[in-house]
Scaffold this active site. Structure first.
Site, PDB file in Angstrom:
ATOM      1  N   CYS A   1     -13.603   4.172 -28.860  1.00 50.56           N
ATOM      2  CA  CYS A   1     -14.915   4.741 -29.106  1.00 50.56           C
ATOM      3  C   CYS A   1     -15.767   4.771 -27.845  1.00 50.56           C
ATOM      4  O   CYS A   1     -16.829   4.127 -27.779  1.00 50.56           O
ATOM      5  CB  CYS A   1     -15.604   4.012 -30.242  1.00 50.56           C
ATOM      6  SG  CYS A   1     -14.960   4.640 -31.781  1.00 50.56           S
TER       7      CYS A   1
ATOM      8  N   GLY B   1       0.813  -1.207   0.000  1.00 46.22           N
ATOM      9  CA  GLY B   1       0.000   0.000   0.000  1.00 46.22           C
ATOM     10  C   GLY B   1       0.847   1.258   0.000  1.00 46.22           C
ATOM     11  O   GLY B   1       0.328   2.356   0.122  1.00 46.22           O
TER      12      GLY B   1
ATOM     13  N   GLU C   1       4.874  -6.871   0.661  1.00 52.01           N
ATOM     14  CA  GLU C   1       4.683  -7.299  -0.731  1.00 52.01           C
ATOM     15  C   GLU C   1       4.353  -6.097  -1.610  1.00 52.01           C
ATOM     16  O   GLU C   1       3.223  -5.961  -2.086  1.00 52.01           O
ATOM     17  CB  GLU C   1       3.599  -8.383  -0.807  1.00 52.01           C
ATOM     18  CG  GLU C   1       2.431  -8.121   0.092  1.00 52.01           C
ATOM     19  CD  GLU C   1       1.542  -9.320   0.320  1.00 52.01           C
ATOM     20  OE1 GLU C   1       2.048 -10.437   0.452  1.00 52.01           O
ATOM     21  OE2 GLU C   1       0.324  -9.111   0.366  1.00 52.01           O
ATOM     22  N   PRO C   2       5.352  -5.250  -1.845  1.00 48.91           N
ATOM     23  CA  PRO C   2       5.118  -4.042  -2.618  1.00 48.91           C
ATOM     24  C   PRO C   2       5.011  -4.305  -4.119  1.00 48.91           C
ATOM     25  O   PRO C   2       5.751  -5.122  -4.670  1.00 48.91           O
ATOM     26  CB  PRO C   2       6.368  -3.196  -2.326  1.00 48.91           C
ATOM     27  CG  PRO C   2       7.417  -4.183  -1.955  1.00 48.91           C
ATOM     28  CD  PRO C   2       6.734  -5.366  -1.343  1.00 48.91           C
TER      29      PRO C   2
ATOM     30  N   TYR D   1      -9.982   4.633 -12.173  1.00 47.75           N
ATOM     31  CA  TYR D   1      -9.829   5.110 -10.785  1.00 47.75           C
ATOM     32  C   TYR D   1      -9.796   6.634 -10.690  1.00 47.75           C
ATOM     33  O   TYR D   1      -9.485   7.156  -9.616  1.00 47.75           O
ATOM     34  CB  TYR D   1      -8.485   4.619 -10.206  1.00 47.75           C
ATOM     35  CG  TYR D   1      -8.254   3.145 -10.254  1.00 47.75           C
ATOM     36  CD1 TYR D   1      -9.027   2.268  -9.485  1.00 47.75           C
ATOM     37  CD2 TYR D   1      -7.236   2.610 -11.031  1.00 47.75           C
ATOM     38  CE1 TYR D   1      -8.784   0.910  -9.517  1.00 47.75           C
ATOM     39  CE2 TYR D   1      -6.994   1.248 -11.057  1.00 47.75           C
ATOM     40  CZ  TYR D   1      -7.780   0.405 -10.305  1.00 47.75           C
ATOM     41  OH  TYR D   1      -7.531  -0.936 -10.328  1.00 47.75           O
TER      42      TYR D   1
HETATM   43  N1  LLP Z   1      -0.552  -7.549  -1.601  1.00 50.27           N
HETATM   44  C1  LLP Z   1      -1.847  -7.790  -1.843  1.00 50.27           C
HETATM   45  C2  LLP Z   1      -2.508  -8.872  -1.109  1.00 50.27           C
HETATM   46  C3  LLP Z   1      -2.544  -7.015  -2.784  1.00 50.27           C
HETATM   47  O1  LLP Z   1      -3.825  -7.258  -2.995  1.00 50.27           O
HETATM   48  C4  LLP Z   1      -1.862  -5.989  -3.472  1.00 50.27           C
HETATM   49  C5  LLP Z   1      -2.556  -5.183  -4.458  1.00 50.27           C
HETATM   50  C6  LLP Z   1      -0.495  -5.785  -3.208  1.00 50.27           C
HETATM   51  C7  LLP Z   1       0.128  -6.577  -2.254  1.00 50.27           C
HETATM   52  C8  LLP Z   1       0.317  -4.735  -3.918  1.00 50.27           C
HETATM   53  O2  LLP Z   1      -0.118  -3.455  -3.622  1.00 50.27           O
HETATM   54  P1  LLP Z   1       0.682  -2.172  -4.151  1.00 50.27           P
HETATM   55  O3  LLP Z   1       2.045  -2.166  -3.558  1.00 50.27           O
HETATM   56  O4  LLP Z   1       0.790  -2.284  -5.624  1.00 50.27           O
HETATM   57  O5  LLP Z   1      -0.135  -0.991  -3.724  1.00 50.27           O
HETATM   58  N2  LLP Z   1      -4.952  -1.750  -9.892  1.00 50.27           N
HETATM   59  C9  LLP Z   1      -4.887  -0.805  -8.778  1.00 50.27           C
HETATM   60  C10 LLP Z   1      -4.194  -1.392  -7.587  1.00 50.27           C
HETATM   61  C11 LLP Z   1      -4.822  -2.675  -7.136  1.00 50.27           C
HETATM   62  C12 LLP Z   1      -4.043  -3.319  -6.059  1.00 50.27           C
HETATM   63  C13 LLP Z   1      -4.515  -4.709  -5.805  1.00 50.27           C
HETATM   64  N3  LLP Z   1      -3.762  -5.365  -4.790  1.00 50.27           N
HETATM   65  C14 LLP Z   1      -4.243   0.476  -9.235  1.00 50.27           C
HETATM   66  O6  LLP Z   1      -3.874   0.575 -10.404  1.00 50.27           O
HETATM   67  O7  LLP Z   1      -4.120   1.427  -8.448  1.00 50.27           O
END
Ligand code: LLP
Length: 411
Positions: free
Chosen positions: A337, A227, A268-269, A311
């Protein structure tokens, strides 16, 4: 990408225009130096005996990107059997992969188990089913801390109305199953959302997970998900990873002391590692004045980068063909389109037809969320590293579009 006296440049002075000319547009370009910089920044921010960063494959799963993270020492966070398979092909040992799926079938869990990866369970029914079948396999548990966090509703996943994880309030039920089946819980996990602005939110959710972790006496790791926020806009706040690392490490080390064991701290980035490294390069097809605005229409659309439309995400856009031109106000739109606006009323150096535009911060959830809508082809991906550029995915062609279509002979 940096603005230099000569114009926009990627690492090692690579000119993005030369990549547009060499490979055609649109293209996704990934600057692997930035993958490395972000990985090392995060790694160095935490001062704990055991830290594991599992790269969230869903952000960008090109096998070459996975191989790059492997040689940096990362593990993988996977959410589908296919991500696991790509990760194994990229050379990750199975125990360096964590499978954290949501609402998948027992069949898919069995396939993952057979591959030897670590399993993280997301619901009580799955705990019971999987635990009964594989009572000896160490497993992790994904909890839902009931914290509302994330850049927008769609990507906030740790709140009470979210489908993800096992509610922390269901801990008594979890413990009954664990004790009855004599399960070995090796890890506990939360992930509250993506794009979280406030570091204190991380820390609040952390306390909830520590409280839950205390109930399991044979843990090996605690996984705090991800996050971490990146700056999409100029001047945007991003997660202060060094500050977070400092506060977090202190609290984590203290918890380990209380727990009586040096646990592994996991994250888990996705975005934090790959977002900034990615630039989406497009070309201007038309500059069109209407009664209300000036539109620059480009050779791409929501089929290639859906984040702005899905988003309302902001992606900075620059005209790399005219880096120092007079700024004018444009809305940048796609060729699909239906309404597919990349940016509204942006001040951008004057745009002429044929100019190349760069859409920044497109490494995470860019290509990955691309589609063939309007029967358009998905673009090529290019990786640049140490002054060289590599084609890591070819652009699609008509054969790719038709490959799985069966032409039936009845009309
Ligand atoms: N771990 C889990 C369990 C997750 O569900 C996610 C993302 C991550 C790690 C990685 O999160 P991050 O570091 O990328 O924030 N498509 C959306 C983001 C969806 C994230 C889904 N899960 C966007 O483009 O903002």
């Amino acid at each position: 990408m940096q603005l230099t006296k000569e114009g926009y440049r990627l690492s090692e002075n690579i000119n993005p225009i030369s990549l547009c000319q060499k490979y055609g547009t649109p293209i996704y370009v990934y600057d692997a130096h930035l993958f490395e910089r972000q990985y090392l920044r995060m790694k160095n921010a935490f001062d704990v005996p055991n830290l594991k960063l599992n790269y969230a494959v869903k952000a960008l799963s090109n096998i070459n990107v996975l191989k790059f993270f492997r040689q940096l020492g990362a593990g993988l966070d996977c959410v589908s059997i296919q991500e696991i398979e790509i990760g194994l092909l990229a050379g990750f040992p199975p125990n360096n992969i964590i499978f954290t799926p949501s609402s998948v079938s027992l069949q898919e869990m069995r396939l993952a188990q057979a591959k030897g990866v670590r399993i993280n369970i997301d619901s009580i029914p799955m705990l019971e089913l999987f635990g009964s079948e594989f009572p000896d396999m160490p497993i992790g548990l994904r909890f839902n801390p009931h914290v509302f966090a994330g850049g927008n509703r769609k990507i906030s996943v740790g709140h009470i109305n979210s489908k993800f994880g096992i509610s922390v309030h269901q801990l008594p039920h979890v413990l009954r199953i664990v004790n009855r089946l004599n399960l070995n819980i090796e890890g506990v996990h939360i992930h509250t959302g993506s794009d979280i602005l406030d570091t204190d939110v991380f820390l609040a959710a952390t306390e909830i997970l520590f409280n839950t972790a205390k109930e399991f006496d044979n843990l090996d790791y605690i996984d705090f998900g991800s996050g971490f926020k990146v700056a999409y806009k100029e001047g945007d706040i991003e997660t202060d990873i060094e500050l977070l690392g400092q506060k977090f490490s202190k609290r984590f080390n203290q918890f380990c002391k209380e727990y009586g064991k040096e646990l592994t701290l996991m994250f888990e980035p996705g975005k934090y590692l790959v977002s900034q490294a990615g630039t989406f390069l497009v070309q201007t097809n038309i500059v069109k004045q209407t009664t209300a605005a000036v539109f620059a229409g480009v050779n791409s659309g929501l089929n290639h980068l859906i984040r702005p439309m899905f988003y309302d995400a902001y992606h900075h856009i620059v005209n790399i063909s005219n880096p120092y031109g007079k700024k004018r106000i444009y809305s940048i739109v796609g060729y699909i389109c239906e309404t597919d606006t990349f940016g509204v009323d942006r001040q951008i150096s004057e745009i002429k037809e044929g100019d190349y535009l760069a859409i920044l911060n497109a490494g995470a959830y860019g290509f990955m969320m691309a589609s063939n809508y309007n029967s358009r082809l998905r673009p090529a991906e290019i990786l640049v590293y140490k002054g060289n550029d590599y084609l890591i995915r070819k652009a699609e062609n008509l054969d790719d579009l038709l490959r799985n279509q069966e032409i039936i002979d009845i009309f």
